[in-house]
Design an enzyme around this catalytic site. Structure first.
Site, PDB file in Angstrom:
ATOM      1  N   CYS A 232       7.182   3.068 -21.431  1.00 16.89           N
ATOM      2  CA  CYS A 232       6.459   4.180 -22.078  1.00 16.89           C
ATOM      3  C   CYS A 232       5.578   3.395 -23.440  1.00 16.89           C
ATOM      4  CB  CYS A 232       7.115   5.531 -21.240  1.00 16.89           C
ATOM      5  SG  CYS A 232       8.440   5.636 -20.681  1.00 16.89           S
ATOM      6  N   ALA A 233       4.534   3.735 -23.411  1.00 20.64           N
ATOM      7  CA  ALA A 233       3.990   2.381 -24.094  1.00 20.64           C
ATOM      8  C   ALA A 233       3.553   2.841 -25.338  1.00 20.64           C
ATOM      9  CB  ALA A 233       3.420   1.416 -24.069  1.00 20.64           C
ATOM     10  N   ALA A 234       2.218   4.077 -24.557  1.00 19.42           N
ATOM     11  CA  ALA A 234       1.614   4.754 -26.111  1.00 19.42           C
ATOM     12  C   ALA A 234       2.278   5.951 -26.785  1.00 19.42           C
ATOM     13  CB  ALA A 234       0.339   5.834 -25.365  1.00 19.42           C
ATOM     14  N   GLY A 236       0.982   3.989 -29.086  1.00 17.10           N
ATOM     15  CA  GLY A 236       1.020   2.116 -29.577  1.00 17.10           C
ATOM     16  C   GLY A 236       1.730   1.407 -30.531  1.00 17.10           C
ATOM     17  N   ASN A 237       2.423   2.213 -31.352  1.00 12.16           N
ATOM     18  CA  ASN A 237       3.200   2.249 -33.030  1.00 12.16           C
ATOM     19  C   ASN A 237       4.064   0.698 -32.430  1.00 12.16           C
ATOM     20  OD1 ASN A 237       1.586   2.702 -34.904  1.00 12.16           O
ATOM     21  ND2 ASN A 237       2.999   4.673 -34.967  1.00 12.16           N
ATOM     22  N   ASP A 256       1.271   2.151 -19.290  1.00 11.87           N
ATOM     23  CA  ASP A 256       1.470   3.861 -20.061  1.00 11.87           C
ATOM     24  C   ASP A 256       0.234   4.456 -18.556  1.00 11.87           C
ATOM     25  OD1 ASP A 256       2.046   5.861 -22.093  1.00 11.87           O
ATOM     26  OD2 ASP A 256       0.515   6.691 -21.483  1.00 11.87           O
ATOM     27  N   ARG A 261      -4.425   7.746 -23.211  1.00  6.54           N
ATOM     28  CA  ARG A 261      -3.920   7.399 -23.681  1.00  6.54           C
ATOM     29  C   ARG A 261      -4.333   5.376 -24.277  1.00  6.54           C
ATOM     30  NH1 ARG A 261       0.686  10.537 -26.017  1.00  6.54           N
ATOM     31  NH2 ARG A 261       2.159   8.555 -25.039  1.00  6.54           N
ATOM     32  N   CYS A 355      12.932  10.857 -28.994  1.00  7.16           N
ATOM     33  CA  CYS A 355      12.648  11.785 -30.213  1.00  7.16           C
ATOM     34  C   CYS A 355      13.493  13.233 -30.274  1.00  7.16           C
ATOM     35  CB  CYS A 355      11.553  11.648 -30.519  1.00  7.16           C
ATOM     36  SG  CYS A 355      10.118  12.257 -29.481  1.00  7.16           S
TER      37      CYS A 355
END
Length: 483
Positions: A232-234, A236-237, A256, A261, A355
């Protein structure tokens, strides 16, 4: 004017549970993301106070403003840095300023406080004094830690080395900065330091990323040249961090579902110098683990959608989130993603992170996954990390403002258990039979006349010589009679 309209729109969507603040702000494509994010977060923190002021002054009735727009305007007028727009809205707010200020003063007197921050909900009181530092990750695809430190020193920043303890971060001020205790390519500055307009940031030499958000890629640590999935990449950091660890070699599959995004993420990765990525506008749950292009994938980073409750500006949403059952739906989705990721046949390690501060999205998801996938086990992460997962999953990491000076976060690593010897491929060893077993197993046949006589003879009891002679005489006599 556009700032307030967009902030009001996002606040309304958040209240309608149509997304988390961070996601909605990011998707807005607003020119100044930082300014918009700050306004939305701060307005939301003071939401109950602003509502009380608006109600007591009957502002909506007199101005015809919608509630969310009124909140952002009142926030900036009374608590923020002043209304930034011109035109009719500014004229209206200035017209009612004295009444609004009086209402705020009455609330402070009634609650016996003198500062605006003392009016915040109790969920913010504990962390109001815990300022999160500004973390800056050096992008090793474009530069080195040493070069960034030298560049900043030439600009007047004061490098303080590596701290001996976490509490040393609290003493950062002005242009002082440190190297992080755990991540060697991470620099730490005072929380008020702003790099959004800095050359190093615009050139992609540094990435503005919270320390907790750096942990997943750092702990997964895929070898150079490996095949990796960022599920679930976006935005992108984490993807750019993985690419830096892999030194842009190998393959980095990033998925994603949101096309917007993913487009913005592509721009970010281009600025960061990432070239090993293969972006796909696809739902990770619909990716076929058995597809040939993923046959060498051994490492997966899974950071799925979550409540965002670890983000400081979202903490006042927690009780509402729990009440409407959204956590249950999120946990079910997260477990589905984790179980799907474990289906990749060559997978060796996977990082699961959120998070979120809720056990329901963290330890409970991991526990359920381990019960359903006995071929995997937990890895004990960073033994000296100050905050552990809730019992009994102390192998996992947690992060928080108070204990780690970061946003709230959770990280777990699962690895495939070592394969047991394949008993089917071992040589079959047949034990030699004992003497009794060999005799029993020998096939039986009818004895000949001679053998029968010998058997009978062997079964007779021993006799003396005279009886033996007598038998011979009887045998001869019997033959004569027959003849």
């Amino acid at each position: 004017m556009a700032l307030y309209l967009k902030a009001a729109e996002i606040l309304e969507k958040v209240e309608q549970k149509r997304g988390a603040v961070k996601t909605l702000v990011y998707d807005s494509k607003f020119q100044n993301i930082k300014q918009l994010f700050a306004l939305v977060c701060e307005t939301q923190k003071y939401s109950s106070v602003l509502q009380e002021i608006i109600d007591s002054t009957k502002l909506l009735k007199e101005t015809k403003l919608r509630i969310h727009l009124a909140k952002v305007l009142v926030y900036d007028l009374l608590i923020g840095h002043g209304v930034k727009c011109g035109g009719a809205w500014k004229t209206t707010m200035l017209k009612h300023r004295s009444r609004l200020q009086a209402a705020l003063a009455r609330i402070k007197i009634r609650r016996k406080v003198s500062r605006n921050q003392d009016l915040l909900p109790s969920s913010f009181q504990q962390t109001q004094n815990d300022v999160i530092p500004r973390y800056v990750r050096v992008n090793t695809l474009k530069t080195t830690l040493e070069d960034v430190i030298d560049y900043l020193k030439r600009e007047g920043f004061s490098y303080q080395g590596t701290p001996g303890r976490l509490e040393d971060l609290d003493r950062l001020s002005g242009k002082m900065f440190l190297c992080d205790l755990h991540l060697k390519d991470l620099l730490v500055f005072s929380g008020k330091t702003d790099f959004h307009d800095h050359f190093l940031y615009k050139a992609g030499h540094i990435i503005l990323q919270d320390k907790a958000s750096c942990l997943p890629a750092f702990l997964l640590n895929p070898p150079v040249g490996s095949h990796v999935i960022d599920a679930c990449a976006a935005p992108g950091n984490k993807t750019s961090h993985l690419a830096a660890i892999m030194k842009n070699k190998g393959k980095l599959f990033a998925f994603d579902l949101d096309a917007k995004r993913l487009s913005t993420m592509s721009t970010l990765l281009l600025r960061a110098g990432v070239t090993c990525q293969q972006l796909a506008n696809q739902d990770f749950l619909k990716v076929d683990p058995q597809k040939s292009e993923y046959k060498e994938v051994k490492y997966i980073l899974l950071d799925p959608s979550c409540s965002g409750s670890g983000m400081v500006c979202l903490r006042d949403e927690l009780s509402e989130t729990q009440e409407d059952g959204r956590l249950q739906a999120l946990a079910a989705f997260q477990l589905h993603c984790l179980n799907h990721a474990l289906q990749f046949p060559q997978l060796e390690r996977i990082i699961y992170s959120t998070c979120s501060v809720h056990s329901q999205e963290n330890e409970e998801v991991v526990t359920a996954c381990l019960q359903q996938n006995p071929a995997f086990r937990l890895v004990h992460l960073l033994p000296d990390w100050p905050e552990r997962g809730h019992e009994p999953l102390t192998q996992c990491l947690r992060a928080s403002t108070a204990k780690t000076r970061t946003h709230g976060f959770f990280v777990a690593m699962l690895e495939r258990r070592p394969a047991l010897p394949d008993e089917e491929n071992l040589p079959v060893i047949t034990p030699l039979p004992s003497a009794s077993e060999e005799k029993q197993d020998k096939p039986q046949s009818n004895p000949s006349d001679e053998e029968q006589e010998n058997m009978e003879t062997s079964n007779e009891q021993p006799t003396n010589p005279s009886s033996k002679k007598k038998r011979k005489r009887n045998r001869k006599k019997h033959k004569k009679q027959e003849s």
